[in-house]
Design a protein around this motif. Structure first.
Motif, short mmCIF file in Angstrom:
data_model
loop_
_atom_site.label_atom_id
_atom_site.label_comp_id
_atom_site.label_asym_id
_atom_site.label_seq_id
_atom_site.Cartn_x
_atom_site.Cartn_y
_atom_site.Cartn_z
N ASN A 131 0.87 -1.17 0.00
CA ASN A 131 0.00 0.00 0.00
C ASN A 131 0.91 1.22 0.00
N VAL A 132 0.79 2.07 -1.03
CA VAL A 132 1.67 3.24 -1.12
C VAL A 132 0.91 4.55 -1.00
N GLY A 133 -0.33 4.48 -0.60
CA GLY A 133 -1.17 5.66 -0.44
C GLY A 133 -2.61 5.25 -0.56
N GLU A 134 -3.49 6.10 -0.12
CA GLU A 134 -4.91 5.79 -0.17
C GLU A 134 -5.33 5.44 -1.60
N GLY A 135 -5.77 4.20 -1.82
CA GLY A 135 -6.25 3.78 -3.13
C GLY A 135 -5.19 3.42 -4.14
N ARG B 31 1.20 -1.22 -5.07
CA ARG B 31 2.14 -1.63 -6.11
C ARG B 31 2.75 -2.97 -5.78
N GLN B 32 3.21 -3.61 -6.85
CA GLN B 32 3.87 -4.91 -6.78
C GLN B 32 5.18 -4.78 -7.57
N ILE C 74 17.21 -1.09 -14.71
CA ILE C 74 15.80 -1.06 -15.12
C ILE C 74 14.93 -1.68 -14.03
N MET C 75 13.66 -1.26 -13.97
CA MET C 75 12.72 -1.81 -13.00
C MET C 75 11.32 -1.79 -13.58
N MET C 76 10.55 -2.87 -13.34
CA MET C 76 9.16 -2.96 -13.76
C MET C 76 8.27 -3.15 -12.54
N VAL C 77 7.19 -2.36 -12.46
CA VAL C 77 6.32 -2.33 -11.29
C VAL C 77 4.87 -2.32 -11.75
N LYS C 78 4.01 -3.13 -11.10
CA LYS C 78 2.56 -3.07 -11.34
C LYS C 78 1.97 -2.13 -10.31
N VAL C 79 1.05 -1.25 -10.75
CA VAL C 79 0.42 -0.29 -9.85
C VAL C 79 -1.09 -0.33 -10.05
N LYS C 80 -1.83 -0.55 -8.93
CA LYS C 80 -3.29 -0.54 -8.97
C LYS C 80 -3.81 0.77 -8.41
N PHE C 81 -4.80 1.36 -9.11
CA PHE C 81 -5.43 2.60 -8.68
C PHE C 81 -6.94 2.37 -8.52
N GLU C 82 -7.51 2.94 -7.48
CA GLU C 82 -8.95 2.98 -7.32
C GLU C 82 -9.49 4.23 -7.99
#
Length: 113
Positions: A18-22, A25-26, A34-42
């Motif tokens: 959890n990186v903030g309200e709503g 990231r994974q 290099i870096m790849m990250v999945k980010v979910k947003f509400e």
């Protein structure tokens, strides 16, 4: 010391942060370059305009987002991408809940704990 991920990233074996309200990231694959990250947003969540020294490329897996980068604002949807130059102010507002794939170069060392 070289920082790098395992060879394979299995979704159900990687915790979501959890990186903030709503926003969560994974962290997926990475090395020092290099870096790849999945980010979910509400829906309705906004990331603040920010800049960092990393070049960033974002792929929209699902949802609808209003992205601003380098003074330009556009609506992006599933299948679209956004390029953010190093040091340029950027951010987004989630219009419809969704998932992004962010790729950074070099690695976001601040994401690794």
């Amino acid at each position: 010391m070289i920082q790098e991920s395992d060879n394979f990233q299995i979704e159900n074996e990687i915790r979501w942060e959890n990186v903030g309200e709503g926003i969560s990231r994974q962290i997926l694959a990475y090395n020092e370059d290099i870096m790849m990250v999945k980010v979910k947003f509400e829906t309705g969540v906004e990331s603040t305009l920010h800049a960092h020294p990393h070049t960033q490329v974002t792929y929209v897996v699902s949802g609808i987002f209003e992205f601003t980068t380098n003074g330009e604002t556009r609506i992006v949807r599933s299948g679209d991408g956004v390029y953010m130059k190093s040091g340029v102010l950027h951010g987004c507002k989630c219009i419809e809940a969704g998932l992004l794939i962010d790729t950074f170069s070099p690695i976001r060392e601040d994401f690794i704990k």
